[in-house]
Design an enzyme around this catalytic site. Structure first.
Site, PDB file in Angstrom:
ATOM      1  N   SER A 161       4.605   4.870  -9.632  1.00  0.00           N
ATOM      2  CA  SER A 161       5.806   4.616  -8.847  1.00  0.00           C
ATOM      3  C   SER A 161       7.029   5.189  -9.570  1.00  0.00           C
ATOM      4  O   SER A 161       7.053   6.383  -9.867  1.00  0.00           O
ATOM      5  CB  SER A 161       5.939   3.118  -8.562  1.00  0.00           C
ATOM      6  OG  SER A 161       6.903   2.863  -7.569  1.00  0.00           O
ATOM      7  N   GLU A 223      -0.229   5.121   1.884  1.00  0.00           N
ATOM      8  CA  GLU A 223       1.165   5.440   1.604  1.00  0.00           C
ATOM      9  C   GLU A 223       1.715   6.537   2.510  1.00  0.00           C
ATOM     10  O   GLU A 223       2.932   6.706   2.623  1.00  0.00           O
ATOM     11  CB  GLU A 223       1.322   5.850   0.137  1.00  0.00           C
ATOM     12  CG  GLU A 223       1.024   4.737  -0.854  1.00  0.00           C
ATOM     13  CD  GLU A 223       1.290   5.150  -2.283  1.00  0.00           C
ATOM     14  OE1 GLU A 223       2.444   5.008  -2.733  1.00  0.00           O
ATOM     15  OE2 GLU A 223       0.337   5.621  -2.944  1.00  0.00           O
ATOM     16  N   HIS A 261       0.231   1.419  -2.071  1.00  0.00           N
ATOM     17  CA  HIS A 261       1.064   1.720  -3.234  1.00  0.00           C
ATOM     18  C   HIS A 261       0.661   0.916  -4.469  1.00  0.00           C
ATOM     19  O   HIS A 261       0.724   1.434  -5.590  1.00  0.00           O
ATOM     20  CB  HIS A 261       2.527   1.457  -2.887  1.00  0.00           C
ATOM     21  CG  HIS A 261       3.493   1.970  -3.904  1.00  0.00           C
ATOM     22  ND1 HIS A 261       3.633   3.310  -4.195  1.00  0.00           N
ATOM     23  CD2 HIS A 261       4.376   1.320  -4.721  1.00  0.00           C
ATOM     24  CE1 HIS A 261       4.554   3.467  -5.142  1.00  0.00           C
ATOM     25  NE2 HIS A 261       5.023   2.283  -5.464  1.00  0.00           N
TER      26      HIS A 261
END
Length: 289
Positions: A161, A223, A261
């Site tokens: 991330s 995602e 995610h």
């Protein structure tokens, strides 16, 4: 069974400590406190030392990576995963994530450049990536190399991330700092212009020296439906990096079916271990004998 009772022959109940690990708190020269999680092999080190993985957001993923490595490195001839040292960089909290990561993982951005907060709130402090990188380079690495037999030619950095964004920032501006870069679900949308501009300059940095790096970009299939378009941005960057294959850049892109995610993390960690600890090529799948 009473929670305080144990079966005959078993150890008394208590807090679990993962074998071969330690935790220490350090204060950076910049005044920020970090928690370092270290996993180290029980085997004798090779003559060159152990490979090392520097792991960001360690509060959330250190245990997953340490256990995956401990199990898989028992049979490296089968799994393609050799023993290694893991250095997890985290924060003095028992929560999986700290707001301080926003500052540590990002370059300076104006308010107008930041994505809109999903709840309409203000984002935490941003823009401390240079100081955080200096902390890793000048404080964490020397301490690790002093305390453990490390192979400096086999150093990996792993981030997810915003941590994945940080990994890419290091790759594109300081590609000689690590041998292997793993960017999971990287938040390229956070600073897309910077990543694009630095990617365009990568050819100049490659020509400056004899660069040999491996890069794993990855994301979860689910995602794709999010407005941040993380998989699409990651795959586009992979296309740019793969053009430098003949110039010392080994790039790979993985998309994990059915993962989002956060759920992507365990499967990404397993894939990343094979990628960074078996750099010679595809591993031999384990088959029970």
């Amino acid at each position: 069974m009473d929670g305080n009772q144990t079966k005959r022959g078993s150890a008394p109940a208590g807090r679990y400590a993962m074998p071969g690990t330690e935790v220490r708190e350090v204060r950076s020269k910049g005044g920020r406190t970090y928690r370092l999680f270290v996993s180290f092999p029980q085997e004798e080190p090779p003559a060159s030392g152990f490979p090392v993985i520097y792991l960001l957001d360690a509060n959330s993923v250190f245990g997953t990576m340490a256990e995956a490595l401990r199990v898989q490195s028992r049979r490296p001839e089968k799994t393609g995963v050799v023993p290694a040292v893991i250095v997890g960089i985290g924060y003095p909290t028992d929560q999986p994530f700290s707001a301080e990561r926003h500052s540590d993982f990002t370059m300076p951005l104006s308010e107008s450049e930041l994505p809109v907060h999903p709840r309409g709130a203000a984002w935490p402090e941003q823009g401390g990536a240079e100081a955080f990188l200096a902390f890793i380079e000048k404080e964490v690495k020397p301490a690790v190399e002093r305390d453990y037999p490390i192979d400096r030619d086999r150093q990996t950095i792993f981030g997810h991330s915003l941590g994945g964004l940080f990994v890419l920032q290091v790759l594109l501006t300081r590609p000689d700092m690590f041998r292997t870069y793993v960017a999971g679900s990287p938040s390229i949308h956070w600073n897309k212009r910077f990543i694009q501009e630095e990617a365009e300059r990568l050819s100049d940095r490659i020509s400056e020296g004899n660069l040999q790096v491996s890069v794993l970009l990855a994301a979860g299939e689910i995602e794709k439906t999010h407005k941040s378009r993380i998989p699409q941005h990651a795959e586009a960057l992979y296309s740019v990096l793969s053009a430098f294959e003949g110039d010392g850049v080994r790039a790979e892109y993985c998309e994990f079916e059915g993962e989002g995610h956060i759920s992507v993390l365990p499967v990404l960690i397993s894939r990343a271990l094979r990628f960074c600890l078996n750099p010679g090529g595809p591993h031999t799948p384990y088959s029970p004998s």
